[in-house]
Each structure stands twice: as structure tokens, then as C-alpha cells.
Design an enzyme around this catalytic site. Sequence first.
Site, short mmCIF file in Angstrom:
data_model
loop_
_atom_site.label_atom_id
_atom_site.label_comp_id
_atom_site.label_asym_id
_atom_site.label_seq_id
_atom_site.Cartn_x
_atom_site.Cartn_y
_atom_site.Cartn_z
N GLY B 47 0.85 -1.20 0.00
CA GLY B 47 0.00 0.00 0.00
C GLY B 47 0.88 1.24 0.00
O GLY B 47 1.72 1.40 0.89
N LYS B 168 17.52 9.47 -3.36
CA LYS B 168 18.27 10.72 -3.22
C LYS B 168 17.94 11.65 -4.39
O LYS B 168 18.82 12.12 -5.11
CB LYS B 168 19.77 10.41 -3.16
CG LYS B 168 20.18 9.50 -2.02
CD LYS B 168 20.09 10.18 -0.68
CE LYS B 168 18.91 9.73 0.14
NZ LYS B 168 18.78 10.46 1.40
N ASP B 231 19.18 14.42 5.39
CA ASP B 231 18.09 14.86 4.52
C ASP B 231 17.63 16.27 4.87
O ASP B 231 17.54 17.15 4.01
CB ASP B 231 16.92 13.87 4.67
CG ASP B 231 15.73 14.22 3.80
OD1 ASP B 231 15.92 14.42 2.59
OD2 ASP B 231 14.60 14.29 4.33
N GLU B 235 18.56 19.73 2.51
CA GLU B 235 17.59 20.57 1.82
C GLU B 235 17.66 22.01 2.32
O GLU B 235 17.33 22.94 1.60
CB GLU B 235 16.17 20.00 1.91
CG GLU B 235 15.52 20.08 3.28
CD GLU B 235 14.26 19.24 3.41
OE1 GLU B 235 14.00 18.38 2.53
OE2 GLU B 235 13.52 19.43 4.39
#
Lengths: 489, 489
Positions: B47, B168, B231, B235
Site C-alpha cells: 500500500g 536521493k 536529509d 535541503e
Amino acid sequence: MTSTTYTSAVFALETMDVPGGTETILRGGRHLFPLLPEAFAGVRRIGVIGWGPQGRAQARNLRDSLAGTDIRVSVGLRPGSASVADARTHGFTEEDGTLGDWLAVTADSDLVILLIADAALAAHHEEIFAALKPGATIGLSHGFLLGHLRATGGEFPPGHGVIAVCPKGMGDSVRRLYEQGAEINGAGINSSYAVHADPDGKATDRALGWSVALGSPYTFRTTLESEYRSDIVGERAILLGAVHGIVESLFTRYRLTGDDAVTAYERSCENVTGPIARTISQAGLRAVREELDPAGREIFDRLYSATYGPAREIVAEIYDEVADGTELRSVVLAERRLGAREMSGIGGSPMWAVGAEVRARRAERALPVDPFTAGVFVATMTAQVDEFAERGHPWSEIVNESVIEAVDSLLPYMHARDVAYMVDNCSRTARLGARRWGPRFQAAYEQIAYPASELPPNEALLTAFDTHPMHEALAAAAKLRPSVDISVA
Amino acid sequence: MTSTTYTSAVFALETMDVPGGTETILRGGRHLFPLLPEAFAGVRRIGVIGWGPQGRAQARNLRDSLAGTDIRVSVGLRPGSASVADARTHGFTEEDGTLGDWLAVTADSDLVILLIADAALAAHHEEIFAALKPGATIGLSHGFLLGHLRATGGEFPPGHGVIAVCPKGMGDSVRRLYEQGAEINGAGINSSYAVHADPDGKATDRALGWSVALGSPYTFRTTLESEYRSDIVGERAILLGAVHGIVESLFTRYRLTGDDAVTAYERSCENVTGPIARTISQAGLRAVREELDPAGREIFDRLYSATYGPAREIVAEIYDEVADGTELRSVVLAERRLGAREMSGIGGSPMWAVGAEVRARRAERALPVDPFTAGVFVATMTAQVDEFAERGHPWSEIVNESVIEAVDSLLPYMHARDVAYMVDNCSRTARLGARRWGPRFQAAYEQIAYPASELPPNEALLTAFDTHPMHEALAAAAKLRPSVDISVA
């Protein structure tokens, strides 16, 4: 909403009208100095711990105001402190018992006023608490320690009074205006006071006595929590961080639209610290707009309209992070990361290179208020006022922390040097905050406000400004002190 | 230091040389698709919850890779989700049971991949956990939920495997390169994987199968904590926030030193997203400098030297705040403050107005690498690499999160539109972070780096760059995928 009503057994209090109600205030002045022994009943020795700008100013003001009484003011310094020589120069000496080790002075004092740097307070408050004599009162001049104790799960020691008297201006101003007060009774920096713990019922009069002895034209009541929030937010916004962001962004804007560097500096930094600050100090915020010609007002209106939204958004963000403890956490992390390393300065950017030239030709020219700059600055100041009002601060705190401290204390010093110099030379907590948030104002104004300044003015925003209750609050505060401009050496 | 060694019962692993040691990696490719049923042993239904960029890409890649097996991929959406129509367009329908309510799909799946927005994940993860069937595996594609659970004292539900496969690159790249992989076996976006809980011992092969099915050229091991930190920091720094700060500050710098707007745009934004990104992608970081003529190298060297220090300082600050939870706290506060209100955009600043003109004349001119811009950009990228290395991240994670994701995924998309558009259209967590930190890079470069760029280069810094182990790590990673440029529609 913080309660602002209180009573005193020593001083005659007044009621000041503020928007939506009244505040109890104490009007200061040298004629009240004879009441100080009564206000300080039970206090024979006052220890001022630290010799930074506030310590240096408060220790001298307290000593001078208490001259002729049997209350002695001593200065306590860390072992090996570099400030010993300067304290001696100003008459605090080991020989007469008015200069000593900080823990020894603490142990010997009935009122211990903690004016060491925030980082030192965070690292050493437990030792100081342990050295207190039974029943001694702890005095603070801002709420940092409360924030730090909350963040670390610590507490003030039980059985001790905890009071704060918080001058709404930097230490140098607290001393300079006090000296001017010898000629003009009532000249000084307003202070808020807070009673955080009051085991013997004497906390309020001690705080009021301390404030009167500092030379505060008027003293209003707040809480340590409210003081902490407005203090830390204010220095990140209109008092320091936002001013820096504003003048950097305006300088670039003016250079890009054709001004030479000197003109761009005069229209940005020089305008904020000079004519705009002076107009607000002497005639209030509305006067900045009213004294412009119609073409200037139209520019002011467009910039006010374009700036208010982005300014409010950032002030709200700062407020959330301060109230949550996130901002203080970032200061702790920065101190840990930087260790003994110096922070890099921000005074190297191109605009500051022309500052000296601009200051040198001040005598030759009376600079008018620049309407573009004025719209940006006044909108930012009003955004901070509105955010503080929405969060329930007392009106005295709002206008002192957003307007009066700026135009009567900080901006005159920035006018004498420049904004970057002040940012690079203020407390580390303020400096870290200004470096975090100044660039946010700069970027938001360059990227959102100035591009929107071509649009027609927002009439609803301008009406709100014109009918703003802060004008009334400012006028009430202005009545309480003599009209005196700080004379910056 | 995160352990990067692991074994698989299904796939043949390889050992990759990295600075100071080796990492175990899995080289991907379509020839491995026949092994997927074995890797997913015990999983009949997958799912995918959410239809943002990652959900939209991963659901389709998984379905296409598993075509012909008895493993069914379904998409689960919130009641009233606006994405239903788009999911149907891409072949997920209620009729064949591959589209449904998110809790119903969760309850029906053996592997539940949570790709809803961070704010939704924060608000609804408990409902989703409660709907899981016994023994079902939870799949994540970044570490946000771990950070959130830590911040709020929550936990993953016991008895369930928790794995992460973290491409990535942005979702659009994950799909676009997968499609290109039909022609060129192995084209795709590298992924890290992490096993956070493994009650049945099958977690590693499930994660590797998931990664192979997404089309990852190679898969390396990390931890959810390490992934989360790199991460969120990435950003805020070189992937998004720093790029924005860099191009805004350079555009202003070039305008102020005499360039017209089009030239300034070409030298700043266009240069970073075009020739600089392309050179790094094809030939590595050192090539950017080596391909310059001697005069250009001298400029590169001065800017690299002037930029590295301020860049490293800000990346270290971001890292501290992310690791401490402060950064995530600020996201929570912002979501609460903004509520349903739109964030203001940053695409209105003067520089973006000329972007279309610059893009329109691309065909006529091959833009060379600008040495000033290149020095700034490469120094910032290297500062992030060094900070990650100092904090103990695996080398694959370092180069993928600092270099490869930038030049092979994000910058090509920024080249097609512009940087501001990407900032204004990325995830809210990334967007809030870019708005917090982009201005910090901008201000530090304008106020510290560019004024210092007149000084002679710092030879020690340049030697460290020239002999940097990242070049070796990048070369090793580059060998694992075919040379293919992403084709942005």
C-alpha cells in the site's frame, strides 16, 4: 494579559491612561532619592555582580543615588576578570570593600543584582545561588535566567525574593542620561519591574527603589515571563535584527536604482538613525508621515503597505520561537559550537565603508526624512507593536520595547557609530539573535516587500496606522519624562 | 559512524571503496526484477499511502516493476483527497482494488509505504499505526517521522518491521529516470535504505527489493537517524536553501558591479543550474576548477577561499539545530501559526523577472562556467560534505545528499524553471527550511564572503579541496550508474 496594578508603602504612585484601561506607574526623579533608605529597608549592602554595560552603569547610578546613606554598593567580579581595572577607575576598590570576588560579594549582600553575561549566568547561577545569604533578594535586569531555568528544569532557590528591574535601554544610555539628569531632573531610561518571588512582602518597594536609583523617568509593572519575551523578541526585531536587515536591504535597493554609495547610505542607515529616529522621539510615529509632502506621503503609504505583512509574519515567527524556548535553545547550541571562537563580524559589507564619509559631512547638511525608508521602518515598528499587543503585553512594555528604547537609546548610539558596529558589539544573546533574524528581514523585504511597493497603498492598513492606539500610549509615556536628547559622546 | 555492512539472502552485493574503508552496496537494474517476489516473500499487497511527488512516482515504479507477479500495489488516499483523479489517470482505480481510503488500504497491506506530507504524517500517524494488520511492515522514504516521534515522545508500534528506502532525488526524477531506464538499464536515482525494526528478520531484503523496484542504480545502507539528519540539513543547505541564497546574493553582486540584469542572471542562477551542475555531474567537482583558464582559476580560488568559512559556519549551525530537534520544532510552530494560510512566495524578487528571457536564448549560446559563481557554489557544496563527514555519515550518503542529488535531480529541474519556483513548490518542511536558511547564506556571503574575495587565496583550503576524499567517493558512485542525463519535460 499581565496585571499592571500595584501598591507601594513608600512611593506615591500614579495612574496612566493606556489603550483600553490604565496602568499604575511610578514617576521617578532625584527628589525621590531621600525615600530610598525606606524603600531598601533591610538592605544594607547591594552587590552588583558583573561589569558589562549594564553592571557598569547600574553600579555607578546606584552608588551615586545612595550617596550619604548607609547602604553600600559593591561590585563583584569573576576571579581574573579583565574589568577590575575599569571598576577601580570608577571608584570601586578592594581597599574600601566595594570591589571583590563575585561569590564573596554575593555572600555579603542583601540584594544581589546579577548583571553578568547570559552565558556566564547559564553556567554559574547555581554557584551564585549557593553563596546567597539567607533571605537575600535576587535582582535581575532581564528575563534570560527565567528562560534558561525553564529550558533546563532548574528553579530559583526557595526563601529568596526574586525581583527584576529592566531598563528599556542599553547600559551606556542608562548612565549617560542619569548624568544628564543632574541638570534636568527626570532624564533617564524607563524601566519595567517584576516581582517573581516575594517571601518577606518587601519586593515591590525594593524594586521601585532600585528603579528610582537608576534614574528611571517612570517605572511600570510586568512579569518576568512577559519581560523575557518582549526583550528577546525586541532585540531580534526592531531594536537590532530588523534594523540591520532594513538598512542592508535599502542600501542595496538604492544602489541598484541608481544612487551612488554615499546617497544610498544617507537614504538608508543615516536616515533611520538620524531624522526618522529623531522625529519619532520628538513627535511620535504619526509625525513621520505627516511631516512629508504629498508626494512623499504617497511613497510612504506604498512602502508601509508593502512592508507591514512580511514584517508581521517574521515578528510572529520570532515570537513563537522565543515563547517556545526554541530561540534560547539555539543560543545554547551556538555557544557550545563556537566555544571560545569569535563570531565573525558583519561590519565588512560594502555599505559600511561609506559611513565615515557620511558622518563627516553631517554638519553641512540637514537630511530630510526619506519617505521610502520611513515607510519600511515605521511599518516594521508597528508590526512589532501589533504582535506584542495581540500577545497581551502591557502597553508600557509594548511602546518602551518597540519604540522608546529604539529611538531614545539604541538608534542614537547607532547614529554615532553605525548599525553593524552595534550588532557586532552587543551582548552575545542579542548578537546571535540579530544574525539569525536580520537576514530574514533583509531577504523578505528584497524579495517580497520592495517588489510589491509599486502597488497602490492598502487603505485599511493605513487607517489602522492612523488610528492606532499606540499613539495614545506613546504620548502618555512621553509626558512622564523631560524632553531631553541623549548626548552620545 | 554508521555501519554500512550488511548481507542479503536474495541479492548479490558488492563492496565499494570509499575513503577510509568500504561500503556494502547493491547495484540495481531491471535484470534483478525477477528476484523481487523472493525479496518480498510474505508480502502480497503493497500500500502506497499518499500521492505527492514521491507517492506518485513510487507507486507507479513499484507497480511497473512488479508487473506479472502476484504482488499488488494499491494507492491509499485521504477521504476527499484532490489526488483521486490523477491517481485514476495513472491506472489506480477503485474498481480493481488498487485505489482506496488510506486506512482501508493500510489495513489490507503487508507493506505500508507512508508518503503523505510531513504535517499529515505528524497529525495522523497514530490512526495509521492503529489500522496496520498484525506483522505488516512500515515503510518510510525519509526520517521525518522518527524526528517527530522523538520530539513528541512517541514510538513506532511494536511487532512491526520499520524500514526506509530513501531515493536521493525528488519524486519527479525518480519516475523520469525510471522511464529512461527502459532504454538504458540502470538509469535511476540512488537510494539509501535503513532497517529500524526487524521482528521477522526479513527487513533488509524487503528494503532492497523496494529499492530495486524503484530503479535505484545503487542502494547503500544508513540508519533512519543518519538519513533524517542528512536529509533535513541537505535541503536547508546545498540542495535548496543555500542555492537560493547563493543565486540571490550573486545576482545582486553582479548588478552592483555593472552587469545588466540578463548578464547577472546568466552568471548566477543560469550558471549554477546549467554549466556548473552539468560539469559536476559529468566530470566531478575538481573538473569545475580544472576546466577554467588560469585567470578563471585565480578568481575561483579567491572565491572558494572567501566562501568556505562562512558556508561551513552556517551548515554547522543547521546541523546542530536539526540534530537537537530545534529545527523540527520550528516547523511544527510554523504549521501551527500559518494554519491553512498560504506561505508568501519568494519568486517576486527582481532577478526572476529576467529568467524567461535567459532561458529563451539558451539555444543561441553555450554559457561557460563563471569562475566567481563556481568558487562560491563549490565551496558551499564542499562545506556541507565536510560537515557531514565530521558528523560520521557514510560516504555514500554524503556524496548522494550533497552532490549527486543536487546535480542529477534538483538542479536540472531548477534549470527548467528557476530556483525560486522550486523553493516555492517543494514540500512544506523543505520550503520552511529554505526560507529560514537561504537568507542566512545570502547575508553571510554579501557581508562576509564577497568583501573578503579581494584577498589572496587560502592555499591550505585549496590543497584540502584538491586532495579531498570526496572526489574518490564520487568517482566510485559514478561507476555504478550509466551516464545518462535526466530529461526534464
